[in-house]
Design a protein around this motif. Structure first.
Motif, PDB file in Angstrom:
ATOM      1  N   SER A   4       0.924  -0.945   0.270  1.00 38.96           N
ATOM      2  CA  SER A   4      -0.157  -0.040  -0.149  1.00 38.96           C
ATOM      3  C   SER A   4       0.800   1.043   0.074  1.00 38.96           C
ATOM      4  O   SER A   4       1.920   1.180   0.547  1.00 38.96           O
ATOM      5  N   GLY A   5       0.517   2.551  -0.617  1.00 36.22           N
ATOM      6  CA  GLY A   5       1.066   3.707  -0.504  1.00 36.22           C
ATOM      7  C   GLY A   5       2.689   3.252  -1.027  1.00 36.22           C
ATOM      8  O   GLY A   5       2.754   2.799  -2.216  1.00 36.22           O
ATOM      9  N   SER A   6       3.592   3.727  -0.426  1.00 36.42           N
ATOM     10  CA  SER A   6       4.796   3.805  -0.812  1.00 36.42           C
ATOM     11  C   SER A   6       5.381   2.401  -1.288  1.00 36.42           C
ATOM     12  O   SER A   6       6.090   2.106  -1.843  1.00 36.42           O
ATOM     13  N   SER A   7       4.911   1.367  -0.266  1.00 31.89           N
ATOM     14  CA  SER A   7       5.184   0.045  -0.328  1.00 31.89           C
ATOM     15  C   SER A   7       4.699  -0.522  -1.654  1.00 31.89           C
ATOM     16  O   SER A   7       5.099  -1.376  -2.263  1.00 31.89           O
ATOM     17  N   ALA A  64       4.723  -9.517   0.180  1.00 29.22           N
ATOM     18  CA  ALA A  64       3.856  -8.486   0.967  1.00 29.22           C
ATOM     19  C   ALA A  64       4.949  -7.471   1.798  1.00 29.22           C
ATOM     20  O   ALA A  64       5.747  -7.993   2.284  1.00 29.22           O
ATOM     21  N   ILE A  65       4.661  -6.294   1.078  1.00 29.54           N
ATOM     22  CA  ILE A  65       5.771  -5.498   1.347  1.00 29.54           C
ATOM     23  C   ILE A  65       5.055  -4.276   2.406  1.00 29.54           C
ATOM     24  O   ILE A  65       3.873  -3.912   2.172  1.00 29.54           O
ATOM     25  N   SER A  66       5.782  -3.887   3.722  1.00 30.53           N
ATOM     26  CA  SER A  66       5.217  -2.927   4.624  1.00 30.53           C
ATOM     27  C   SER A  66       6.057  -2.435   5.419  1.00 30.53           C
ATOM     28  O   SER A  66       6.719  -3.437   6.107  1.00 30.53           O
ATOM     29  N   GLN A  67       6.557  -1.105   5.401  1.00 31.85           N
ATOM     30  CA  GLN A  67       7.313  -0.823   6.175  1.00 31.85           C
ATOM     31  C   GLN A  67       7.132  -0.955   7.786  1.00 31.85           C
ATOM     32  O   GLN A  67       7.905  -1.609   8.432  1.00 31.85           O
ATOM     33  N   SER A  68       5.867  -0.659   8.003  1.00 31.45           N
ATOM     34  CA  SER A  68       5.268  -0.784   9.418  1.00 31.45           C
ATOM     35  C   SER A  68       5.064  -2.342   9.715  1.00 31.45           C
ATOM     36  O   SER A  68       5.087  -2.663  10.994  1.00 31.45           O
ATOM     37  N   GLY A  69       4.858  -3.071   8.828  1.00 30.79           N
ATOM     38  CA  GLY A  69       4.239  -4.452   9.047  1.00 30.79           C
ATOM     39  C   GLY A  69       2.904  -4.373   9.477  1.00 30.79           C
ATOM     40  O   GLY A  69       2.425  -5.532  10.240  1.00 30.79           O
ATOM     41  N   GLU A  70       2.124  -3.274   9.841  1.00 27.65           N
ATOM     42  CA  GLU A  70       0.873  -3.160  10.509  1.00 27.65           C
ATOM     43  C   GLU A  70      -0.206  -2.789   9.445  1.00 27.65           C
ATOM     44  O   GLU A  70      -1.431  -2.484   9.968  1.00 27.65           O
ATOM     45  N   THR A  71       0.126  -2.506   8.303  1.00 26.83           N
ATOM     46  CA  THR A  71      -0.976  -1.990   7.311  1.00 26.83           C
ATOM     47  C   THR A  71      -2.316  -3.091   7.270  1.00 26.83           C
ATOM     48  O   THR A  71      -1.980  -4.047   6.661  1.00 26.83           O
ATOM     49  N   LEU A  72      -3.310  -2.659   7.677  1.00 28.45           N
ATOM     50  CA  LEU A  72      -4.549  -3.631   7.732  1.00 28.45           C
ATOM     51  C   LEU A  72      -4.668  -4.394   6.170  1.00 28.45           C
ATOM     52  O   LEU A  72      -4.622  -5.763   5.975  1.00 28.45           O
ATOM     53  N   ASP A  73      -4.762  -3.476   5.322  1.00 28.88           N
ATOM     54  CA  ASP A  73      -5.048  -4.056   3.844  1.00 28.88           C
ATOM     55  C   ASP A  73      -3.926  -5.031   3.436  1.00 28.88           C
ATOM     56  O   ASP A  73      -4.437  -6.163   2.921  1.00 28.88           O
ATOM     57  N   THR A  74      -2.913  -4.902   3.711  1.00 28.45           N
ATOM     58  CA  THR A  74      -1.604  -5.504   3.277  1.00 28.45           C
ATOM     59  C   THR A  74      -1.720  -6.997   4.086  1.00 28.45           C
ATOM     60  O   THR A  74      -1.760  -8.457   3.689  1.00 28.45           O
ATOM     61  N   LEU A  75      -2.277  -6.873   5.568  1.00 33.34           N
ATOM     62  CA  LEU A  75      -2.312  -8.219   6.115  1.00 33.34           C
ATOM     63  C   LEU A  75      -3.565  -9.026   5.885  1.00 33.34           C
ATOM     64  O   LEU A  75      -3.213  -9.972   5.528  1.00 33.34           O
ATOM     65  N   SER A 119       9.748   9.917  10.993  1.00 34.09           N
ATOM     66  CA  SER A 119       8.712  10.650  10.116  1.00 34.09           C
ATOM     67  C   SER A 119       7.710   9.877   9.458  1.00 34.09           C
ATOM     68  O   SER A 119       7.968   8.792   8.984  1.00 34.09           O
ATOM     69  N   VAL A 120       6.370  10.623   9.358  1.00 37.66           N
ATOM     70  CA  VAL A 120       5.475   9.686   8.817  1.00 37.66           C
ATOM     71  C   VAL A 120       5.813   9.191   7.410  1.00 37.66           C
ATOM     72  O   VAL A 120       5.376   8.178   7.026  1.00 37.66           O
ATOM     73  N   ALA A 121       6.231  10.120   6.650  1.00 35.99           N
ATOM     74  CA  ALA A 121       6.484   9.653   5.240  1.00 35.99           C
ATOM     75  C   ALA A 121       7.721   8.465   5.081  1.00 35.99           C
ATOM     76  O   ALA A 121       8.636   9.014   5.607  1.00 35.99           O
ATOM     77  N   ALA A 122       7.502   7.763   4.375  1.00 39.69           N
ATOM     78  CA  ALA A 122       8.684   6.766   4.343  1.00 39.69           C
ATOM     79  C   ALA A 122       9.852   7.040   3.641  1.00 39.69           C
ATOM     80  O   ALA A 122       9.529   7.709   2.646  1.00 39.69           O
ATOM     81  N   SER A 123      11.167   6.858   3.961  1.00 39.40           N
ATOM     82  CA  SER A 123      12.146   7.254   3.221  1.00 39.40           C
ATOM     83  C   SER A 123      13.275   6.097   3.160  1.00 39.40           C
ATOM     84  O   SER A 123      13.207   5.604   2.399  1.00 39.40           O
ATOM     85  N   LYS A 145       2.734  14.748  -2.116  1.00 36.11           N
ATOM     86  CA  LYS A 145       1.480  14.857  -1.709  1.00 36.11           C
ATOM     87  C   LYS A 145       1.520  14.828  -0.219  1.00 36.11           C
ATOM     88  O   LYS A 145       0.753  15.639   0.364  1.00 36.11           O
ATOM     89  N   GLU A 146       2.023  13.731   0.224  1.00 35.34           N
ATOM     90  CA  GLU A 146       2.078  13.550   1.982  1.00 35.34           C
ATOM     91  C   GLU A 146       2.697  14.724   2.478  1.00 35.34           C
ATOM     92  O   GLU A 146       2.218  15.135   3.527  1.00 35.34           O
ATOM     93  N   VAL A 147       3.854  15.174   2.069  1.00 39.42           N
ATOM     94  CA  VAL A 147       4.644  16.098   2.996  1.00 39.42           C
ATOM     95  C   VAL A 147       4.605  17.571   2.484  1.00 39.42           C
ATOM     96  O   VAL A 147       4.719  18.192   3.122  1.00 39.42           O
ATOM     97  N   ASN A 164      -3.467  14.862   8.082  1.00 39.43           N
ATOM     98  CA  ASN A 164      -4.267  13.427   7.846  1.00 39.43           C
ATOM     99  C   ASN A 164      -3.827  11.993   7.481  1.00 39.43           C
ATOM    100  O   ASN A 164      -4.570  11.020   7.289  1.00 39.43           O
ATOM    101  N   ILE A 165      -2.440  12.048   7.685  1.00 37.20           N
ATOM    102  CA  ILE A 165      -1.807  10.695   7.653  1.00 37.20           C
ATOM    103  C   ILE A 165      -1.300  10.076   8.719  1.00 37.20           C
ATOM    104  O   ILE A 165      -0.633  10.836   9.734  1.00 37.20           O
ATOM    105  N   ALA A 166      -1.069   8.713   8.813  1.00 37.88           N
ATOM    106  CA  ALA A 166      -0.491   8.121   9.956  1.00 37.88           C
ATOM    107  C   ALA A 166       0.795   7.432   9.476  1.00 37.88           C
ATOM    108  O   ALA A 166       0.692   6.690   8.431  1.00 37.88           O
ATOM    109  N   LYS A 167       1.618   6.854  10.354  1.00 33.23           N
ATOM    110  CA  LYS A 167       2.715   5.958  10.068  1.00 33.23           C
ATOM    111  C   LYS A 167       2.488   4.687   9.898  1.00 33.23           C
ATOM    112  O   LYS A 167       2.934   3.793   8.905  1.00 33.23           O
TER     113      LYS A 167
HETATM  114  C1  G6P Z   1       0.481   5.168   5.102  1.00 40.91           C
HETATM  115  C2  G6P Z   1       1.719   6.167   5.262  1.00 40.91           C
HETATM  116  C3  G6P Z   1       2.553   6.069   3.760  1.00 40.91           C
HETATM  117  C4  G6P Z   1       2.654   4.693   3.742  1.00 40.91           C
HETATM  118  C5  G6P Z   1       1.782   3.657   3.560  1.00 40.91           C
HETATM  119  C6  G6P Z   1       1.847   2.319   3.536  1.00 40.91           C
HETATM  120  O1  G6P Z   1      -0.369   5.597   4.498  1.00 40.91           O
HETATM  121  O2  G6P Z   1       1.309   7.383   5.343  1.00 40.91           O
HETATM  122  O3  G6P Z   1       3.637   6.764   3.899  1.00 40.91           O
HETATM  123  O4  G6P Z   1       3.544   4.407   2.346  1.00 40.91           O
HETATM  124  O5  G6P Z   1       0.996   3.691   4.918  1.00 40.91           O
HETATM  125  O6  G6P Z   1       2.828   1.894   4.669  1.00 40.91           O
HETATM  126  P1  G6P Z   1       3.468   0.398   5.073  1.00 40.91           P
HETATM  127  O7  G6P Z   1       3.780   0.325   6.318  1.00 40.91           O
HETATM  128  O8  G6P Z   1       2.465  -0.592   4.544  1.00 40.91           O
HETATM  129  O9  G6P Z   1       4.568   0.368   4.317  1.00 40.91           O
END
Ligand code: G6P
Length: 510
Positions: free
Chosen positions: A203-206, A248-259, A300-304, A390-392, A503-506
């Motif tokens: 999702s998103g950057s992933s 399945a790619i997710s920096q946080s490992g918690e994105t519900l849609d990805t799970l 930082s919320v935006a992935a880098s 858009k995010e930043v 409006n966005i979360a990590k």
């Molecule tokens: C949120 C963050 C985005 C990120 C997306 C996917 O929308 O604001 O920056 O790209 O989640 O996150 P994930 O943890 O699944 O890589």
């Protein structure tokens, strides 16, 4: 988010004798009223009785004046971690938030709760059964989650990208360049040998990373691959072929849609590989095989740096599959491995362009719309850049495929339309130069990031950022650095809340 909120609210209101007054429209407010109705004299008991009546996501901390010696921490849906500090326990939704206090942590599993009191902490399931948990020592240090003199975490984390990539590569390739040989390469997860197709999902950057995963997999490993947006995947009831690898790619490992998408693919027999920066995340736990990138905590919320580390991991995966499938000659493998090892130093070189990129961002900072364009392997970079802008910076930003411009988007181009072109792909050089000429002929102001061995490309754009020479499949990792720096400074000139965009979360756990 309680799925049965309306029904419970109605039943609570019906019990007029309790004189319940709702002060908000939130699902959350239902919870204390319901606990009150189920009150037994003990907060943990009352919460346990209440949990049985609730459907939906419900991760929270609960205190009550009626039982001030207990704090109950519930995990259902969203993540929750309990830190074991010095004479204290800390509940938080993310390890990075409490790493300054302690590195010893228990990551609650879905359907568990922690009861904190002066006597210590107890872990229970929703039926009240005791659970043993031993705290993990997380591999992140407090200093990793500090700003260390940078004005924003985002800039610090962009600057840390080369070392995130270096560390991620080191998990497969021995650190010393002398010992570099394809035979010493070891991918940390077991990928079945009979994989015949790969799905990359995020999702998103992933999702931008998933796009690149697809192309690199086909190019380097010669295995057919597709990519999916996680939120669309299981809803569209996709067919999962035999011998599918689902990445399945997710920096946080918690994105519900990805799970959810992983659960769907798993239920249809796909072999799952998780790619995440969080070793204790729900995603890492959901799967047998998890490649953990080594970016460290990202605040930082935006992935880098987590994004670039994910790209490195995808490259390593493709390399590993290429070895299994014998799709690259030994000589080719040797050369590619050497190029992979050189990447972090080349990224560091890109970071030294900071002053010039800052000046460029200042010149473009008045624009309220921005196009990022790429072809082939560079399109995922454009896609990521547009999302981050858009995010930043909170302006309209769009990623376009170079070859698709002529089918519509070119009509948006007029005098001074700002464009960043990711031009570093050897195989498409002629098309890329044509694209830039067409854009400039219509007045666009083009910044190009590209290879330029004989200064040919700089004549086709207004501003040229030279990228060190590397094979096409590795070039996105270099092009991303100037794009990230540009967007950071663009947002800075526009006085945006860079680390906490609106409006966005990590972690997006809903
Ligand atoms: C949120 C963050 C985005 C990120 C997306 C996917 O929308 O604001 O920056 O790209 O989640 O996150 P994930 O943890 O699944 O890589």
């Amino acid at each position: 988010i309680l799925d049965n909120a309306a029904a419970i609210k109605e039943s609570l209101i019906e019990q007029k004798k309790q004189n319940i007054k709702f002060r908000s429209e939130t699902d959350t407010e239902i919870l204390p009223h319901l606990i009150n109705r189920n009150w037994t004299g003990s907060l943990p008991e009352s919460v346990l009785a209440t949990l049985k009546q609730l459907d939906g996501g419900l991760t929270c901390c609960i205190v009550s004046m009626l039982d001030p010696d207990h704090l109950v921490v519930v995990r259902k849906g969203n993540p929750m971690v309990i830190g074991f500090g010095d004479g204290e326990y800390i509940a938080a939704s993310d390890a990075a938030a409490i790493v300054h206090h302690t590195r010893r942590m228990v990551f609650l599993r879905d359907g568990e709760l922690a009861v904190l009191s002066h006597e210590g902490v107890r872990f229970l399931d929703f039926d009240g059964n005791h659970i043993d948990h031993t705290p993990h020592k997380i591999p992140w240090t407090p200093v990793m989650a500090e700003k260390r003199g940078y004005r924003h975490f985002l800039l610090k984390e962009i600057v840390e990208s080369p070392s995130a990539v270096r560390e991620t590569i080191a998990s497969c390739v021995p650190a010393k360049i002398e010992s570099l040989s394809p035979d010493t390469f070891q991918f940390p997860c077991a990928i079945p040998k009979n994989i015949s197709n790969v799905i990359f999902c995020g999702s998103g950057s992933s999702y931008s990373a998933a796009m690149l995963g697809q192309w690199i997999c086909e190019l380097v490993a010669g295995i057919p691959a597709t990519r999916q947006v996680a939120s669309e995947y299981q809803q569209m009831h996709r067919v999962v072929k035999e011998n599918t690898l689902y990445v399945a790619i997710s920096q946080s490992g918690e994105t519900l849609d990805t799970l959810e998408s992983v659960k769907y693919a798993q239920s249809r027999g796909a072999h799952i590989l998780a790619l995440t920066n969080n070793p204790f995340s729900s995603l890492a736990r959901l799967t047998q095989d998890a490649f953990i990138t080594s970016a460290g905590p990202e605040v930082s919320v935006a992935a880098s740096k987590t994004f670039t580390a994910a790209l490195a991991a995808l490259l390593l995966l493709a390399f590993s599959m290429a070895r299994t499938k014998k799709s690259l000659s030994y000589e080719h493998q040797k050369k590619l491995l050497k190029n992979i090892k050189e990447l972090p130093d080349q990224m560091e070189l890109m970071i030294t362009y900071e002053t010039r990129i800052r000046r460029l961002a200042g010149e473009f900072a008045h624009n309220r719309s921005f196009f990022f364009i790429g072809r082939g392997l560079q399109f995922p970079v454009a896609h990521f850049a547009a999302l981050t802008m858009k995010e930043v910076a909170n302006i309209h930003a769009e990623a376009l495929l170079g070859g698709e411009m002529k089918h519509g988007a070119i009509s948006l181009v007029e005098k001074d339309t700002p464009i960043m072109f990711f031009a570093n792909q050897w195989t498409l050089k002629k098309n890329i130069l044509n694209d830039m000429d067409e854009l400039r002929a219509r007045g666009a102001r083009v910044i190009a990031a590209g290879f330029d061995v004989n200064e040919e490309m700089s004549a086709h754009c207004d501003e040229f950022i030279a990228i060190p020479t590397t094979p096409d499949s590795l070039a996105p990792l270099l092009a991303i650095v100037p794009a990230q720096l540009f967007i950071y400074y663009f947002a800075l000139y526009n006085k945006k809340d860079i680390d906490r965009p609106r409006n966005i979360a990590k972690s997006v756990t809903v």
